[in-house]
Design an enzyme around this catalytic site. Sequence first.
Site, PDB file in Angstrom:
ATOM      1  N   ILE A   1       0.887  -1.154   0.000  1.00 38.51           N
ATOM      2  CA  ILE A   1       0.000   0.000   0.000  1.00 38.51           C
ATOM      3  C   ILE A   1       0.930   1.210   0.000  1.00 38.51           C
ATOM      4  O   ILE A   1       1.927   1.238   0.731  1.00 38.51           O
ATOM      5  CB  ILE A   1      -0.937  -0.017   1.225  1.00 38.51           C
ATOM      6  CG1 ILE A   1      -1.948   1.121   1.186  1.00 38.51           C
ATOM      7  CG2 ILE A   1      -0.175   0.002   2.533  1.00 38.51           C
ATOM      8  CD1 ILE A   1      -2.996   1.051   2.291  1.00 38.51           C
ATOM      9  N   SER A   2       0.642   2.190  -0.837  1.00 36.86           N
ATOM     10  CA  SER A   2       1.505   3.368  -0.953  1.00 36.86           C
ATOM     11  C   SER A   2       1.491   4.183   0.330  1.00 36.86           C
ATOM     12  O   SER A   2       0.520   4.164   1.086  1.00 36.86           O
ATOM     13  CB  SER A   2       1.039   4.254  -2.102  1.00 36.86           C
ATOM     14  OG  SER A   2       1.146   3.580  -3.331  1.00 36.86           O
ATOM     15  N   GLN A   3       2.589   4.931   0.536  1.00 41.45           N
ATOM     16  CA  GLN A   3       2.630   5.794   1.708  1.00 41.45           C
ATOM     17  C   GLN A   3       1.562   6.865   1.572  1.00 41.45           C
ATOM     18  O   GLN A   3       1.216   7.282   0.455  1.00 41.45           O
ATOM     19  CB  GLN A   3       4.015   6.393   1.895  1.00 41.45           C
ATOM     20  CG  GLN A   3       4.367   7.513   0.938  1.00 41.45           C
ATOM     21  CD  GLN A   3       5.787   7.996   1.130  1.00 41.45           C
ATOM     22  OE1 GLN A   3       6.709   7.340   0.683  1.00 41.45           O
ATOM     23  NE2 GLN A   3       5.936   9.128   1.776  1.00 41.45           N
TER      24      GLN A   3
END
Length: 120
Positions: free
Chosen positions: A60-62
């Site tokens: 999951i992207s930051q």
Amino acid sequence: MVETIRAYARSAASALGQQGLSESVLKAMAQTKRHLFIPEQPCSIAYADRPMPIGLGQTISQPYIVALMTQLVEVAPDHVVLEVGTGSGYQAAVLAHLARKVCTIEIGRDRRENIKGPCV
């Protein structure tokens, strides 16, 4: 988490232009419970501004990157958004606070089985 995103946005003003991140994007980020999209991780680290594993070799992207992508796509309340590559569903959930409708598709295994539910 939102304050960290604001700090990154201030430091990246050249990429964002003078408008920075809109209040509507920041509000959408604050309203989206990131811990619900990260399997088998404690809530205490779910809001760290870093990518996290979600299984099947993906992350999951930051949060700052999600906010930046959301800002750059310039979603309006009357828009219908198509997201290809659902991943955890976090980006789609953020977009759902801003658009009339979000349609998202993931090719491959259904990730819902990886999500264990909200932290308590």
